[in-house]
Structure formats: C-alpha cells, structure tokens
Design a protein around this motif. Sequence first.
Motif, short mmCIF file in Angstrom:
data_model
loop_
_atom_site.label_atom_id
_atom_site.label_comp_id
_atom_site.label_asym_id
_atom_site.label_seq_id
_atom_site.Cartn_x
_atom_site.Cartn_y
_atom_site.Cartn_z
N GLN A 10 18.75 -7.62 -31.51
CA GLN A 10 18.90 -7.00 -32.18
C GLN A 10 18.53 -7.08 -33.86
N GLY B 285 26.91 -3.74 -39.95
CA GLY B 285 27.02 -3.66 -38.23
C GLY B 285 26.67 -4.25 -37.14
N LYS B 286 25.23 -5.39 -37.64
CA LYS B 286 24.55 -6.42 -36.30
C LYS B 286 24.56 -7.76 -36.67
N VAL C 26 35.01 -6.64 -33.24
CA VAL C 26 33.76 -6.51 -32.23
C VAL C 26 33.97 -6.23 -30.71
N LEU D 24 28.20 -8.19 -39.66
CA LEU D 24 29.27 -7.38 -39.05
C LEU D 24 29.79 -6.03 -39.33
N GLU E 218 28.66 -5.12 -31.81
CA GLU E 218 29.25 -4.92 -33.12
C GLU E 218 30.52 -4.64 -33.88
N ILE E 219 30.43 -4.28 -34.90
CA ILE E 219 31.74 -3.75 -35.17
C ILE E 219 32.59 -2.72 -34.81
N ASP E 220 33.60 -2.42 -34.08
CA ASP E 220 34.81 -1.49 -34.42
C ASP E 220 35.59 -0.88 -34.94
N LYS F 265 29.08 -5.14 -27.02
CA LYS F 265 27.82 -5.47 -27.85
C LYS F 265 27.46 -5.68 -29.18
#
Length: 537
Positions: free
Chosen positions: A242, A289-290, A140, A386, A145-147, A143
């Motif tokens: 988001q 991803g959110k 994570v 995510l 969001e997914i890395d 923000k």
Amino acid sequence: MHEKERRRMTRGKFFLIALICSFSWYIVPGYLFPTLTAISWVCWVYPKSITMQQIGSGLNGLGVGALTLDWSVVASFLGSPLVSPFFATANVFVGYVVFVYGMLPISYWVLNLYNASTFPLFSNDLFTGSGQLYNISAIVNDKFEIDMDAYNQQGKIHLSLFFAISYGLGFATIAATLSHVSLFYGREMWQRYKESFKGKPDVHTRLMRKYKDIPNWWFYLLLVASMAVSLVLCTVFKEEIQLPWWGLLLACVMAFIFTLPISVITATTNTTPGLNIITEYCLGLMMPGKPIANVCFKVYGYMSMNQAVSFLTDFKLGHYMKIPPRSMFLVQFVGTIVASSVNTVVAWWLLTTVPHICEKDQLPESSPWTCPGDHVFFDASVIWGLVGPRRIFGPLGYYNALNWFFLVGLGGPVIVWLFARALPRHAGWISLINMPVILGATAMMPPASALNYTAWCFVGTVFNFFVFRYRKGWWKRYNYVLSAAMDGGVAIMGVLIYFALTSEGNQLDWWGSRGEYCDLATCPTAKGLLVDGCPVL
C-alpha cells in the motif's frame, strides 16, 4: 576475561556468580510464584473498590505501593537501570511523577477530561463512546481499508485518558528534541564539524589509524541495495504494501533529518526518543484509510533512524575498544542478516504453535504470550492508518486539543536555556534538566506499566547514587558486569522454562500463579455503565 586475580574478585568470576544467582532466582517469579512479578498489596486490602485498585495496581493502574521481585519487570521496557546516568534517571522519574501522579489523576478524577470515567484509567484498547471495546474488524474491508459506512454506524473511536495524553506527550517530545539540541548543542556541533576537517585527532583516533578504514563504497552499495529491495516491494507488491514509492523516499528523508538530533539525546542521556508517532501522523494525514501503508512508512522512517543510532553506538564502543572498523562493519552486517532471519522464523513458529497467541482474553492469567507491544502496534495502525489522525486528533475527532503539545514541547527547552543563560552560576545543574527526556519519560507506557517505571527508577537511583557515591571503586569495576549478568540469567532461564515446561502445557495453578489480583483496575468509574466483569456503580 584475562584479568589477573589478586586481592579482589575478578570481573569474570563476579559475572559467573551473578549470572548463576539471576538464573536460579528467575524460576520463582517466572514459573513457581508469578504473583511476585507484581505484588500489588493495595488491591488485596480493597478487593471490591475500583478506585483503590486503579490506584494500587502495578500493571493496570498507578502502581502506588506495588513491588516486584522480578528483574524482567525492572529491565524489560526501559533497559537495565544500572547503565543510565543518574541525571537521566532523575529526569525520567520527574517526568513520570508529573504525568502519572499529577496530570493523570487530576484529569481523570477531578476534571473527567474527555469523559475519562467512561473508560479504564490505564488501557491501550480502543473504545466506543459507551465504553465498550471497539469492533475493529467491522470497519475493515477486504482490501484492508476503512469501510466508512460501518465506521459511521459504530461511531468515533475513543481512547482511555492515559493513552490519549501519552500521544500528546509524544508530540511534545519530538518537538522538544529539535529545540533542545539546537539550543544546547548547536554551536558545539557546528564547531566539531569544522574541526573534523582541520582539527588535531585525539588519542583514540590516532590509535585507530593503524587499522584500514571502511571504504565509502561499502556504505553506498548497502544503501543502494536496500533502497532497491524496498522500491521493489513498494512497486511490485503495491497492493499488499500500500505504500507508494514517494512514501518510501519521504520516510528515508525523515530518518535522515532526525538521526543527528536524536543521536545527541541518546549519547548524552542513554534515552532514545522515537519517530513512531510523527511518522504515523505524517502519512496518516496524506494517506488516511490505509493501515498497512502507515505501518510500512513507520518502519522505514522510525526503524531506519533507530538502527542508525544503534549502528553509531556500536561504532563508538568499537572506537574506544580499538576494534578494527572493517571487522565492526562485517559483524554488524552479518548480525543483522542472522537476527532478521531468526526473528522471522521464530515469529512464524510462535504464531503457528502457540494457541490463542496475543489473544489476552483467551489466555491464562500467567501466560507470557499476551503481546503487549504488538497490541499497541496494532492499535496505532488503526488510529493513524485505518481511521486517520483527522478523525481522531483533527477537526473530526475528540482529541484535537492535544496538538498544542507540539508547542509545549518546542518551548520547554527554550525556558530551560533562558534560565541557564540568566543564572550562569547555576548553569551546570540547570543544563541537566533535559526536557526531551522529561516529556518522553512515559513514552513506553503503554505497553509498559507503572510498576515497570517505579521499579526501574528505584533500582537506578540506588545503584547510580548510593553505590556510586559510597563505593565508587565497586561501581567502576562491577556495575556493568552485574547488569549483563542479570539480563543473561533471566534470558537463559526464560528460554529454559518455555521449552522444558510451558511449551508442554505444564502450568501451575494456585494462588501464587493467578496474577496480581487487581481485576477491577480495568473497570471504568462512570455511574450506571455496564461492562463485562465490572460492577455497576
């Protein structure tokens, strides 16, 4: 409360006696002897066997032979078993047995489906392919969001077999709800809709007409105000929320579409299928991803429908009890404001005052602050928000075959309906086979455990069948009063225990306060696997 006492005990006196008994007893499993909450004697007989503890554990296994003397275990997740009709209890029991004692053991021990032995039998945690807990914080970014680089380095997320199949059954349940209601109630719903314009009112409606009805503008005003506040959150606080404005409108549309069919299932079975999985799935496909957006979408879609069903349930009760509609509306409105405010304050207070709240590894065995429901909620935000369903249930994940459960759920009620049509003499009992309830029987697992279900089904069967059959008068007079008294006694004593004892750190530490003694039930059974706290096979 104003019932005259003649030869039999009044409901008020019975309620008071049952409340005192429930209140007094809960100090034993709630504080003095917590092991009575889950008496998993199979684990005591086999203290070194992973498989036997998986079979016998009531909290982390199949719960074979497990018992409980704690009403909170019986009624905590599924509600009071005393208020469900027997046919609904039977449907839940059938679904539970087929899944927990049929599908799950075969898939885990015989087929080793999805490398099931690498992971615990019953767990809502997320794992790596080697059976270790997945490090969510590592994937994570700032923000929320997914890395993707960190995700690719750590590998794909794996679920325990129980958790994965539970999602599959969730897919089937929502599809079965639509087909079941359409086939069994579609014609009746259409006729009732037409009769509402020209049909004769029943006795309840005639009696209620002496009260002033609720003006439609009350509902419209509340809808507009709620939507305005929600749109402000989605536009002004878009970085934190988001969720875009169109996501909010889509969530409302889904809640609107599913409220009627789910209300029918609730009205006939006292069981409410959830929209949580389908709402998470939909937005996860559109906005992967959110996680915060996914959670907000689920809340607006699922909870809006759930609150609408509760609203209708209350109004139905008020209709039969001849409570003025305007009073019902105002009480619900005020109650919603008060409840949401109190819940927010209490949640904030607990988060700031209870050390290590929701951190199960850091809490004592008997701690009530393990937050099983919140743990599942968090995992769902990771799975659907995510990481996204395409990387778990789609072509990029391991569990894409579970999407076939949608088709299974859609076709299940069709088979039952065809049997009812083909065998008209037996149509009465065949129509009691409710596929949405059977497929969604284990919807609360996790966080509910096997013991929650076995205890609920046992108590529900005893009261709904034997008592109703042989003491029908007692059932009509005292059943619901007993249910309310049991719930009330446990709730009051639970609050008292916390403020008087546990909040001050006054915890007991002896054999009867250290859990169910099934520590190995959470271990995998794969050979050569290294997991903390588990033997190497």
